[in-house]
Design a protein around this motif. Structure first.
Motif, PDB file in Angstrom:
ATOM      1  N   THR A   1       0.852  -1.165   0.058  1.00 29.55           N
ATOM      2  CA  THR A   1      -0.064   0.083  -0.039  1.00 29.55           C
ATOM      3  C   THR A   1       0.718   1.346  -0.004  1.00 29.55           C
ATOM      4  O   THR A   1       0.481   2.631  -0.143  1.00 29.55           O
ATOM      5  N   ASP A   2       2.093   1.018   0.385  1.00 31.38           N
ATOM      6  CA  ASP A   2       3.101   2.400   0.369  1.00 31.38           C
ATOM      7  C   ASP A   2       3.548   2.274  -1.347  1.00 31.38           C
ATOM      8  O   ASP A   2       3.681   1.491  -2.153  1.00 31.38           O
ATOM      9  N   ALA A   3       4.004   3.763  -1.233  1.00 30.68           N
ATOM     10  CA  ALA A   3       4.607   4.063  -2.709  1.00 30.68           C
ATOM     11  C   ALA A   3       5.803   3.566  -2.935  1.00 30.68           C
ATOM     12  O   ALA A   3       6.482   3.173  -4.144  1.00 30.68           O
ATOM     13  N   GLY A   4       6.683   3.168  -1.936  1.00 30.59           N
ATOM     14  CA  GLY A   4       8.088   2.707  -1.819  1.00 30.59           C
ATOM     15  C   GLY A   4       7.951   1.161  -2.355  1.00 30.59           C
ATOM     16  O   GLY A   4       6.811   0.345  -2.106  1.00 30.59           O
ATOM     17  N   ARG A   5       9.083   0.959  -2.906  1.00 34.66           N
ATOM     18  CA  ARG A   5       9.453  -0.574  -3.443  1.00 34.66           C
ATOM     19  C   ARG A   5      10.478  -1.187  -2.919  1.00 34.66           C
ATOM     20  O   ARG A   5      11.358  -1.694  -3.708  1.00 34.66           O
TER      21      ARG A   5
ATOM     22  N   GLU B   1       5.710  -8.231  -3.090  1.00 33.97           N
ATOM     23  CA  GLU B   1       6.817  -7.023  -2.475  1.00 33.97           C
ATOM     24  C   GLU B   1       7.884  -7.549  -2.122  1.00 33.97           C
ATOM     25  O   GLU B   1       7.991  -8.568  -1.369  1.00 33.97           O
TER      26      GLU B   1
ATOM     27  N   GLN C   1      11.790  -2.287   3.506  1.00 26.51           N
ATOM     28  CA  GLN C   1      10.602  -2.015   4.047  1.00 26.51           C
ATOM     29  C   GLN C   1      10.439  -3.137   4.940  1.00 26.51           C
ATOM     30  O   GLN C   1       9.463  -2.820   5.904  1.00 26.51           O
TER      31      GLN C   1
END
Length: 418
Positions: free
Chosen positions: A158-162, A183, A166
């Motif tokens: 759900t976060d924009a980071g990849r 992810e 994380q």
């Protein structure tokens, strides 16, 4: 009453040692693309500090929630456990219904500060008494789905980071089902060994230069995976540069969980953008020798749990304001003790929630009452996903319908603003 051997259902589980759960080397997990000890799926984004961190502590083996948070006001508890019940006068932070096991004493300051709460009678929608099947069901958190994606992997998504930074598993290199999915995530048992395979005191960058020459211009999935590996290992450098000595006078217990929680705190202090961390405590499968309030396996495990979690929050200092910890187990245990002074597989259990955003110093959940016959379970009145969904919504502002597909949560109230 004649003692019986370890049930066949648990012999495979009993073979797993605590050290097996908590040791290992680097894995950047994803698909089957691999190089040495590193595996990834997609390229890593630059790490940015995390404003919220979730630590999920799994009590592997089905912890007995009725020992950890004792329903002292329910008379069935004492009649069903004549030898192993915790006396009411030994309980900590009692209210009219519940009290904590005396070995959880190190957690009392967190409780009194309003940073620790317990939710009783939680669990799966239906009983599942198989350790491994229940673990996967809890960690997928998507009943009926044929897609093997864990709830924490969906949360990261759900976060924009990849970035693989994380999501982090402090373990043996095999990520739990909760982190498995599309992810990218990482796993390590030894933080100082997070590196490209073969980099050692005799290597002065030659290996890395050669590998980058080989892979940097490669646009295939394997090439992207290798580029992600370089970025992930480099991004982890601040953690390796962070002192392994606990901060703020924290003193961890000598044991696997203490060492693991010290490493988790070090990752958080390293501030490389880790948002989700998973860690295990094993040996909760107490079919025998659960023990009395004075000695036994419950005393040992509960004491290590409490001391490790208390030291962890001390170690974090002001960073504790960004960290929420959830402790849960795959299922609970029966109400009545067995012939071996232990407890067989059950159903409902307790969850602990500690740290940032917690409305602590209280017991939550709807108590169903206990039945005393030999096959009775603690019934589940709160789906465990309702507790997790409150944490997800309060701490990450994430869509709970994305993290827990098809699930409509009920209000628990354990998290502020929920």
């Amino acid at each position: 009453m004649t003692p019986s051997p370890t049930p066949p259902c648990c012999r495979e589980y009993a073979a797993l040692s605590r050290r097996g759960l908590l040791a290992g080397a680097l894995t950047v997990a994803g698909a089957s693309t691999a190089f040495g000890s590193a595996v990834v799926r997609t390229s890593a984004a630059a790490a940015t500090p995390a404003s919220s961190v979730l630590v999920v502590l799994s009590l592997r083996g089905a912890a007995d929630g009725l020992s950890l948070v004792v329903p002292h006001a329910d008379p069935v508890y004492y009649s069903a456990r004549p030898r192993i019940a915790v006396p009411a006068d030994r309980l900590l932070v009692k209210d009219a219904q519940f009290g904590l096991h005396p070995e959880l004493g190190p957690l009392v300051p967190l409780w009194q500060a309003g940073s620790l709460a317990a939710v009783h009678a939680t669990g799966l929608p239906a009983p599942n008494r198989s350790h491994f099947a229940a673990m996967e069901e809890v960690e997928d958190a998507n009943p009926g789905s044929t897609t093997r994606v864990g709830w924490l992997n969906r949360l990261i998504g759900t976060d924009a980071g990849r970035s693989p930074l994380q999501g982090f598993n402090l373990g043996n290199g095999t990520v739990p089902a909760s982190l498995y999915g599309p992810e990218p995530v990482m796993a390590a048992g030894n933080l100082d060994s997070v590196s490209i395979a073969g980099e050692d005191q005799w290597d002065h960058g030659e290996r890395r230069r050669s590998l980058r020459t080989l892979w940097d211009a490669d646009t295939s999935s394997l090439g992207r995976a290798m580029q992600a590996t370089f970025a992930s290992v480099d991004g982890f450098d601040p953690v390796r540069a962070t002192s392994a000595t606990p901060a703020h006078g924290a003193s961890y217990p000598d044991g696997d969980l203490g060492r693991a929680m010290a490493a988790v705190a070090r990752v958080i202090r390293g501030d490389v953008g880790v948002e989700v961390i998973t860690v295990d405590q094993g040996e909760w499968d107490m079919h025998s020798d659960l023990g009395t309030v004075e000695r036994g396996r419950m005393v040992r495990n509960a004491g290590e749990l409490a001391s490790a979690v208390a030291a962890f929050f001390t170690d974090l200092g002001q960073l504790a304001d960004t960290v929420t910890l959830v402790a849960l187990s795959e299922f609970g245990r029966r109400v009545a003790e067995n012939a071996n002074m232990g407890l067989d597989h059950g159903y409902g259990n307790v969850m602990f929630v500690a740290g940032a955003g917690v409305r602590g110093g209280a017991y939550y959940g709807t108590w169903p009452g206990l039945q005393g016959d030999v096959d009775s379970d603690l019934l589940v009145t709160t789906d465990y996903r309702s507790v997790l969904a409150e944490v997800v919504a309060a701490r990450f502002g994430a869509s709970t319908s994305t993290v827990f597909p098809g699930f409509r949560r009920e209000r628990v109230g354990v998290m502020s603003g929920q």
